[in-house]
Design an enzyme around this catalytic site. Structure first.
Site, PDB file in Angstrom:
ATOM      1  N   GLU A  87      16.489 -13.712 -24.802  1.00 55.98           N
ATOM      2  CA  GLU A  87      17.695 -13.821 -23.982  1.00 55.98           C
ATOM      3  C   GLU A  87      17.751 -12.674 -22.979  1.00 55.98           C
ATOM      4  OE1 GLU A  87      21.242 -14.773 -26.531  1.00 55.98           O
ATOM      5  OE2 GLU A  87      19.721 -14.775 -28.117  1.00 55.98           O
ATOM      6  N   GLU A 139      21.189 -13.246 -40.286  1.00 60.18           N
ATOM      7  CA  GLU A 139      20.222 -12.880 -39.243  1.00 60.18           C
ATOM      8  C   GLU A 139      19.106 -12.069 -39.866  1.00 60.18           C
ATOM      9  OE1 GLU A 139      21.696 -10.634 -35.899  1.00 60.18           O
ATOM     10  OE2 GLU A 139      23.584 -11.771 -35.847  1.00 60.18           O
ATOM     11  N   GLU A 152      16.112  -5.924 -27.628  1.00 57.09           N
ATOM     12  CA  GLU A 152      17.177  -6.922 -27.744  1.00 57.09           C
ATOM     13  C   GLU A 152      16.831  -8.226 -27.026  1.00 57.09           C
ATOM     14  OE1 GLU A 152      19.929  -6.785 -29.494  1.00 57.09           O
ATOM     15  OE2 GLU A 152      19.796  -4.718 -30.182  1.00 57.09           O
ATOM     16  N   LYS A 155      20.763  -9.861 -22.621  1.00 58.27           N
ATOM     17  CA  LYS A 155      21.008  -8.840 -23.637  1.00 58.27           C
ATOM     18  C   LYS A 155      20.480  -7.507 -23.120  1.00 58.27           C
ATOM     19  CE  LYS A 155      20.702  -9.982 -28.018  1.00 58.27           C
ATOM     20  NZ  LYS A 155      22.068 -10.293 -28.453  1.00 58.27           N
TER      21      LYS A 155
END
Length: 341
Positions: free
Chosen positions: A314, A262, A322, A317
């Site tokens: 997203e 990541e 985030e 999250k």
């Protein structure tokens, strides 16, 4: 999302912004496919988006049946994660690992190009750390016994496994992580699988923008920023990777490759440190870094590849940064433009 130790570099501030645009050229770099959103495209539409932009590698954090079914016949290389809560069971016996494999991998293996299974995500150090090595060993035996010799088994760690990390040559594993890490990396060095590492230059920059230069964090420095003995560093990501190599070497492990599992930069959520322009610059330069097919100052002989985090913003999250690491909005439109060649 990655939890990281703060890597302090006593440096100055500068920034160069590069204007880029999306193309459909082949991307020999992966993108993480997270599922923590209630407005994301269907898995079939996600796979089509990967194919449209010629994204050839995908990291899936859990064995989601719908996502795996959608990947059938796509040719996309998949790194498949276990759920952290499954580690204890998988570690308990080869039979338990086989049950996990038969349930989550076997139904898809003939049509999905699974290249790695990652046993756990960022559980070292921690209560589940002791399960990682036996889980890797059990899954590796299951994979080998089933004849799928092209599948490697590994784990994913954050930079919290490092204690001292600056300068890179002084890096060691932290006291909390060392007992687990040594066994894992020695096993991986014998099995031939790489160690996967989550590296986010954003975090040390955001935590200390006075001392951690933005150009060093974003690959835009034009010369050496950190000199570590004979090794010269112009970007923070290379310095962190080499910190791992030094820590490994001090444990007698010299033949283990690393993969960036990541890395990314949020486009919103923390004021001027998180803008679409900054996220675009980082991820564009990360792609360029991977596509150079070159190593680091310590190991120029070992090419460095990996995954951008993440495919989508997203909304389930944690609020803030985030939710804003995505290259794409949930409707499939780019958050910002990136050249993938």
């Amino acid at each position: 999302m990655a939890s990281v130790n703060i890597i302090l570099m006593l440096l100055t501030f500068a920034f160069v912004h590069q204007q880029v645009a999306i193309t459909e050229a082949r991307l020999d770099v992966g993108v993480c496919y997270g599922l923590l959103g209630n407005n994301l495209p269907s898995p079939a539409a996600v796979v089509q988006l990967y194919q449209r932009y010629k994204i050839s590698k995908l990291r899936l954090f859990e064995p989601n049946p719908a996502a795996l079914a959608a990947l059938k016949g796509s040719g996309i290389e998949v790194t498949l994660g276990t759920l952290n809560q499954d580690l204890q069971s998988i570690a308990s016996s080869v039979d338990a690992a086989k049950k996990w494999f038969d349930t989550n991998v076997k139904p898809f293996i003939s049509e999905v190009n699974i290249t790695y299974i990652s046993a756990g995500n960022e559980v070292i150090p921690g209560e589940s750390a002791k399960y990682v090595l036996p889980a890797i060993q059990n899954l590796q035996k299951v994979v080998s016994d089933s004849g799928h010799t092209t599948i490697g088994v590994t784990t994913v760690v954050a930079t919290t496994v490092l204690g001292t990390s600056y300068p890179p040559s002084k890096a060691i594993f932290s006291e909390a992580a060392r007992s687990d890490m040594v066994g894992i990396v020695k096993f991986l060095s014998s099995s031939g699988s790489p160690l996967m590492i989550n590296v986010y230059p954003y975090y040390p920059y955001a935590s200390d923008p006075v001392n951690v230069r933005l150009d060093y964090a974003q690959f835009t420095a034009t010369g050496t920023v950190v000199q570590d003995g004979p090794l010269s560093y112009s970007n923070l990501l290379d310095a962190v990777v080499d910190a791992y190599y030094w820590a490994l070497e001090k444990e007698g492990v010299t033949n283990l490759n690393l993969v960036i599992s990541e890395s990314g930069w949020p486009s919103a959520g923390n004021g001027n440190s998180t803008t679409p322009a900054l996220a675009q610059t980082y991820n564009q330069n990360l792609v360029k870094r991977f596509l150079k097919n070159t190593g680091t100052p310590k190991h120029p002989d070992r090419s460095l590849g990996g995954f951008i985090f993440a495919m989508f913003n997203e909304n389930q999250k944690s609020t803030g940064i985030e939710q804003n690491f995505g290259l794409f909005n949930p409707d499939g439109t780019p958050v910002y433009n990136v050249v993938f060649n």
